[in-house]
Every structure is written in structure tokens, then in C-alpha cells.
Design a protein around this motif. Structure first.
Motif, PDB file in Angstrom:
ATOM      1  N   GLY A   1       0.813  -1.210   0.000  1.00  0.00           N
ATOM      2  CA  GLY A   1       0.000   0.000   0.000  1.00  0.00           C
ATOM      3  C   GLY A   1       0.843   1.254   0.000  1.00  0.00           C
ATOM      4  O   GLY A   1       0.557   2.220  -0.728  1.00  0.00           O
ATOM      5  N   LEU A   2       1.911   1.263   0.785  1.00  0.00           N
ATOM      6  CA  LEU A   2       2.798   2.422   0.854  1.00  0.00           C
ATOM      7  C   LEU A   2       3.513   2.669  -0.471  1.00  0.00           C
ATOM      8  O   LEU A   2       3.594   3.808  -0.942  1.00  0.00           O
ATOM      9  N   VAL A   3       4.021   1.604  -1.074  1.00  0.00           N
ATOM     10  CA  VAL A   3       4.718   1.761  -2.357  1.00  0.00           C
ATOM     11  C   VAL A   3       3.749   2.257  -3.422  1.00  0.00           C
ATOM     12  O   VAL A   3       4.084   3.134  -4.224  1.00  0.00           O
ATOM     13  N   ALA A   4       2.543   1.727  -3.412  1.00  0.00           N
ATOM     14  CA  ALA A   4       1.532   2.177  -4.384  1.00  0.00           C
ATOM     15  C   ALA A   4       1.229   3.662  -4.223  1.00  0.00           C
ATOM     16  O   ALA A   4       0.961   4.366  -5.210  1.00  0.00           O
ATOM     17  N   ASP A   5       1.302   4.155  -2.976  1.00  0.00           N
ATOM     18  CA  ASP A   5       0.999   5.558  -2.713  1.00  0.00           C
ATOM     19  C   ASP A   5       2.230   6.462  -2.765  1.00  0.00           C
ATOM     20  O   ASP A   5       2.155   7.634  -2.399  1.00  0.00           O
ATOM     21  N   GLY A   6       3.369   5.901  -3.185  1.00  0.00           N
ATOM     22  CA  GLY A   6       4.521   6.744  -3.478  1.00  0.00           C
ATOM     23  C   GLY A   6       5.552   6.889  -2.385  1.00  0.00           C
ATOM     24  O   GLY A   6       6.381   7.812  -2.454  1.00  0.00           O
ATOM     25  N   ILE A   7       5.555   6.001  -1.386  1.00  0.00           N
ATOM     26  CA  ILE A   7       6.574   6.104  -0.343  1.00  0.00           C
ATOM     27  C   ILE A   7       7.962   6.034  -0.982  1.00  0.00           C
ATOM     28  O   ILE A   7       8.184   5.307  -1.955  1.00  0.00           O
ATOM     29  N   ASP A   8       8.887   6.795  -0.448  1.00  0.00           N
ATOM     30  CA  ASP A   8      10.240   6.828  -1.021  1.00  0.00           C
ATOM     31  C   ASP A   8      11.142   5.742  -0.455  1.00  0.00           C
ATOM     32  O   ASP A   8      12.084   5.309  -1.130  1.00  0.00           O
ATOM     33  N   ALA A   9      10.887   5.332   0.792  1.00  0.00           N
ATOM     34  CA  ALA A   9      11.741   4.317   1.409  1.00  0.00           C
ATOM     35  C   ALA A   9      10.960   3.509   2.433  1.00  0.00           C
ATOM     36  O   ALA A   9      10.168   4.064   3.205  1.00  0.00           O
ATOM     37  N   LEU A  10      11.184   2.206   2.432  1.00  0.00           N
ATOM     38  CA  LEU A  10      10.704   1.329   3.500  1.00  0.00           C
ATOM     39  C   LEU A  10      11.845   1.226   4.496  1.00  0.00           C
ATOM     40  O   LEU A  10      12.924   0.722   4.172  1.00  0.00           O
ATOM     41  N   ALA A  11      11.618   1.704   5.718  1.00  0.00           N
ATOM     42  CA  ALA A  11      12.712   1.921   6.661  1.00  0.00           C
ATOM     43  C   ALA A  11      13.022   0.727   7.550  1.00  0.00           C
ATOM     44  O   ALA A  11      13.885   0.818   8.426  1.00  0.00           O
ATOM     45  N   HIS A  12      12.310  -0.365   7.361  1.00  0.00           N
ATOM     46  CA  HIS A  12      12.602  -1.630   8.042  1.00  0.00           C
ATOM     47  C   HIS A  12      12.337  -2.772   7.071  1.00  0.00           C
ATOM     48  O   HIS A  12      11.736  -2.583   6.010  1.00  0.00           O
ATOM     49  N   SER A  13      12.757  -3.962   7.494  1.00  0.00           N
ATOM     50  CA  SER A  13      12.471  -5.155   6.693  1.00  0.00           C
ATOM     51  C   SER A  13      10.987  -5.484   6.692  1.00  0.00           C
ATOM     52  O   SER A  13      10.272  -5.210   7.664  1.00  0.00           O
ATOM     53  N   ILE A  14      10.552  -6.122   5.619  1.00  0.00           N
ATOM     54  CA  ILE A  14       9.252  -6.803   5.599  1.00  0.00           C
ATOM     55  C   ILE A  14       9.492  -8.159   6.235  1.00  0.00           C
ATOM     56  O   ILE A  14      10.341  -8.924   5.781  1.00  0.00           O
ATOM     57  N   ARG A  15       8.729  -8.461   7.295  1.00  0.00           N
ATOM     58  CA  ARG A  15       9.098  -9.615   8.113  1.00  0.00           C
ATOM     59  C   ARG A  15       7.973 -10.594   8.408  1.00  0.00           C
ATOM     60  O   ARG A  15       8.182 -11.582   9.088  1.00  0.00           O
ATOM     61  N   ASP A  16       6.770 -10.327   7.903  1.00  0.00           N
ATOM     62  CA  ASP A  16       5.695 -11.286   8.183  1.00  0.00           C
ATOM     63  C   ASP A  16       5.665 -12.425   7.174  1.00  0.00           C
ATOM     64  O   ASP A  16       5.211 -13.523   7.474  1.00  0.00           O
ATOM     65  N   GLN A  17       6.161 -12.160   5.963  1.00  0.00           N
ATOM     66  CA  GLN A  17       6.211 -13.183   4.920  1.00  0.00           C
ATOM     67  C   GLN A  17       7.181 -12.742   3.835  1.00  0.00           C
ATOM     68  O   GLN A  17       7.653 -11.597   3.836  1.00  0.00           O
ATOM     69  N   GLU A  18       7.488 -13.644   2.930  1.00  0.00           N
ATOM     70  CA  GLU A  18       8.449 -13.299   1.882  1.00  0.00           C
ATOM     71  C   GLU A  18       7.829 -12.338   0.872  1.00  0.00           C
ATOM     72  O   GLU A  18       6.635 -12.416   0.556  1.00  0.00           O
ATOM     73  N   VAL A  19       8.654 -11.447   0.376  1.00  0.00           N
ATOM     74  CA  VAL A  19       8.189 -10.484  -0.622  1.00  0.00           C
ATOM     75  C   VAL A  19       7.845 -11.218  -1.910  1.00  0.00           C
ATOM     76  O   VAL A  19       8.384 -12.286  -2.204  1.00  0.00           O
TER      77      VAL A  19
END
Length: 450
Positions: free
Chosen positions: A241-259
Motif C-alpha cells: 500500500g505504501l509503495v503504491a501511494d509513493g513512499i520513497d523508502a521502506l525503513a525496516h524489513s518486511i518480516r511477516d512473509q516473503e516479498v
């Protein structure tokens, strides 16, 4: 008489500063890792004048100016200064988080510590009082000491939610509505922050999440003011959702499941940065489970006596053993490692951060060297980890004057006793640190690795 003496001293100080700015220094003979990802140069020359690099490359191709001071760095390795794109200042005092911790003295002390461990620039990614802007602006004006400070201002959470640390009321915005969030972004824009931070997730289900409508509006408003935005995340769905809305950086790992391929494709398309902060998950239990870490001289000299006493206590160890979130953190950390490797291999833009300074167990300076080690453990090559921690972070925080060792860039670099391309832990073998051409002695250095 007194005024005349003060004037004479001021003139001497000014003359010394001018002499330092005009001094040309040649660093001759080091193995050079320039931060671009290109192969290391076995025998290099770096020419520095004032705070800038004026020439750099193989010794046979770089002309050494006459009369320059020469520093012999044969059998050493030089790499760019580490840039932490996700750190914090002013949150911990004497081993504890404190709402009264954001003082000039504490902030400047922590910037000095970062610098003494080879971290020459740090993005304080949220939880900053307005005092931080004064420190940043004064540092830039006077070329003052300490790691170069970049600021994401206070940052935006929501009421009774993340970030779950004690802070003063003026250290984080907590809007209740979309309109309030937009108003907060407009207010922070008046300070000219280097970035904006959003806290989105629920911290293992403890707190309410930020409504997507709120972060969408905050991102859009920030971009109107040309402010890049980073988000505290955990879940894949939130990241999408954040990437779709234009976030510039994800500041932590995605950790609930694999990307998945959908997220990877969107991040590549939009140029979204990814900061893994792998040490965050282990920081909650590593000192309780691995007492040998406290034998590391680099760590011992980076933490307060109160912190050492705390993590060595039976009370702390029992608390960690009983914490139901520790198994979750271990699983999250393993997933975060797999995702970092997957995103690196896919060509997503990787930057570097640690969340150091957010808690007593996330140690400024030491955590950055630990993070490099974890990134390599996750499957990155040492070169990939070093590029993320230099060029990658510089790009994320829009600091085009640093991150690589090239003519015209800042003279921010580390002189190491051994080659980190052979063993990433060799970044700990600090001989000297140069921040804007100014030499800084390391606070501590690691025992040579075998």
C-alpha cells in the motif's frame, strides 16, 4: 588589553582554519574501495584539499601536487564513511529511554560517538525535537564536529500507537484525522527537513495501525513540499500500500512473509529504497543469549556502564527468556534476511540503516558494523553491503556530495587495517576516520580477525 588579546586569539583561530582549508593532503598506497561497486584499486592515491577530494584513482594515474602533505597508507584499505539512513539521536540517557533526553549535549555527544565509529553521516529518522534543526543548521554552517546530521523531524504516528518509546509531546505528531496529518506535514515543511517519517504498523498487534487514507495524504502533501518520505513497516500488505501511494523508502524489513514479484516490480518501477535494519530484531535478545558480545572492546566502549550492568543482570536475562515476542522476533529476523537477499538479487535499491539510538540495546556506532555483518550473513557480498552503506544511503537521503570517493565529493572516508572485502568484520579495524577532511581518532577498534 583583554579585548586586544581576544582579537589576536580570534585572528589566530581564523588563520588556522583557513590554513587547514587550503592544506592539500595526499593519501598514498591504500587499497581503495570507492563505494561505486567497481573493483577495488590495489594501489591508490587520494588527493584532499580542505573538505573535498580533488583527485582519486590508481597511483600511476593520479598526479601528486607539489608541496602536499603525504600520508603513507600502504597496506591499509580506504572506504567511504558509513552513512546510516535510519538512526536516532537524543532518545537514550544513561542506558534508558527518556523523554528528557533530547538535549543539545546528548545529541552532540551521540553524533560524536557515531563519528568515532566510522559513521560519518546519520539520518535521525524521526522523534526529533525542533532543537535538532538548530544543531543540524549550525553544524552545516560551521562544519562542526560529529557525524553529519540529517533530520526527518518529529515524524507522524497516530494516537496511542507506535512509536512505543517515551518522548516529549513535541517529538512526534499524532494526528487523529487526515486533515490533521496534512496540517502536520505543512508545519514540519517550514523547518526544511531532509525527510519525513511515518509509523504505520502495529508492533506485533499491540497498537492500532495508521489508516491508509492518512499515510496516502501525508505522502502526497510531503511530496508537494519536495520532502521524501520513509515508513516504519513490518507487513507485506502495508508495504504494498505504501509503495503504491509513493513512499520513497521502506525503513525496516518486511518480516511477516516473503516479498513477492508484485512488490518487487513496483519498487523497481518507482525506485523505492529498502532499509533492512536486520539488527533490530536480534537487539531484543542477543545480549541475554550471547554474553560473549560484551567482550568486544568496540561494544564496551560504546555503551554506558548502566547498559552493561542491565544486560548482565539476571533480571534482564529472565525478562528476555519470558518475553513472548522473542520467538516472533527470531522468526521475523530470519524472514527479513531472506527478503533482503531476494530484493538485492532483484535489483531493488538497497540503502543501509540500523535504528541505532532508538533503544539502549541498539548501540550507535557498534550497530552499524554489526549490521554489515548481518547483511553478509543474509547472502549479500561484502561489496554489496558496503555499497548499500555508502552510495545507497547517500542516494536515499539525497546527499549527492558524499557516499563515493570521487573527485568533487566530500572527503568522508575510513582508513582500515584490513580489507572488508575479504571479511566484512574488518570494517571494525579502524585506523583513522576522515569526516570532511578532518581526522578523527577511533574510539575503539576490533582485535584483528583471523
Amino acid at each position: 588589553m583583554k579585548k586586544a588579546l581576544l582579537l589576536a586569539l580570534a585572528c589566530l583561530t581564523s588563520s588556522a582554519a583557513l590554513a587547514e582549508e587550503s592544506q592539500t593532503t595526499v593519501f598514498e598506497g591504500a587499497r581503495l574501495i570507492d563505494g561505486t561497486g567497481r573493483p577495488a584499486v590495489a594501489n591508490s592515491v587520494i588527493v584532499v584539499k580542505g573538505d573535498k577530494i580533488v583527485a582519486v584513482g590508481p597511483a600511476a594515474k593520479v598526479k601528486k601536487p607539489k608541496g602536499a602533505r603525504v600520508v603513507d597508507v600502504h597496506e591499509r584499505t580506504i572506504m567511504p564513511g558509513i552513512i546510516n539512513a535510519h538512526g536516532h539521536v537524543g532518545l537514550v540517557v544513561n542506558g534508558k529511554n527518556s523523554a528528557e533526553g533530547y538535549t543539545r549535549e546528548n545529541v552532540e555527544s551521540q553524533l560524536a560517538q557515531y563519528e568515532q565509529y566510522g559513521v560519518t553521516s546519520v539520518m535521525a529518522l524521526g522523534l526529533n525535537r525542533d532543537l535538532g534543526y538548530e544543531v543540524r543548521d549550525q553544524q552545516r554552517k560551521t562544519k562542526g564536529p560529529g557525524a553529519s546530521l540529517f533530520l526527518a523531524g518529529r515524524g507522524i504516528g497516530v494516537p496511542d500507537a507506535a512509536p512505543p518509546v517515551p518522548v516529549a509531546p513535541d517529538q512526534v505528531y499524532r494526528p487523529k484525522t487526515v486533515a490533521e496529518a496534512v496540517k502536520d506535514v505543512r508545519e514540519v515543511a517550514t523547518h526544511k527537513p531532509d525527510m519525513l517519517k511515518l509509523w504505520v504498523d502495529d508492533i506485533y498487534g499491540k497498537f492500532p495501525k495508521m489508516d491508509p487514507a492518512m499515510y496516502k495524504a501525508a505522502i502526497a502533501e510531503a511530496h508537494k513540499h519536495k520532502i521524501p518520505v520513509a515508513a516504519h513497516v513490518f507487513y507485506l500488505a502495508d508495504a504494498k500500500g505504501l509503495v503504491a501511494d509513493g513512499i520513497d523508502a521502506l525503513a525496516h524489513s518486511i518480516r511477516d512473509q516473503e516479498v513477492d514479484s508484485n512488490l518487487i516490480g513496483q519498487m523497481k518501477k518507482k525506485g523505492t529504497f529498502y532499509v533492512a535494519t536486520l539488527n533490530v530484531d536480534e537487539s531484543g535478545y542477543m545480549f541475554a543469549e550471547d554474553p560473549s558480545l560484551l567482550q568486544d572492546p568496540m561494544l564496551v566502549q560504546a555503551v554506558s556502564p548502566e547498559t552493561i550492568k542491565m544486560v548482565q543482570s539476571d533480571e534482564y536475562k529472565n525478562k528476555v527468556r519470558a518475553d513472548p515476542n522473542v520467538p516472533k522476533a527470531k522468526a521475523a529476523g530470519a524472514t527479513g534476511m531472506r527478503n533482503l537477499k531476494k530484493l538485492q538479487d532483484a535489483g531493488v535499491r538497497i540503502a543501509f540503516g540500523t535504528d541505532s539510538g532508538a533503544q539502549a540495546v541498539r548501540v550507535p556506532g557498534w550497530a552499524e558494523h554489526r549490521e554489515l555483518e548481518l547483511m553478509v550473513k543474509a547472502g549479500l557480498t561484502p561489496m554489496q553491503a558496503l555499497v548499500a552503506a555508502t552510495r545507497g544511503s547517500a542516494a536515499m537521503i539525497h546527499a549527492s556530495d558524499r557516499g563515493t570517493l570521487e573527485a568533487g565529493k566530500r572527503a568522508d572516508f575510513l582508513v582500515l587495517q584490513a580489507d572488508p572485502l575479504e571479511d566484512i568484520r574488518n570494517t571494525r579495524q579502524l585506523v583513522a576516520i576522515y569526516n570532511g577532511g578532518r581526522e578523527v581518532k577511533p574510539r575503539a577498534t576490533a582485535v584483528a580477525t583471523k
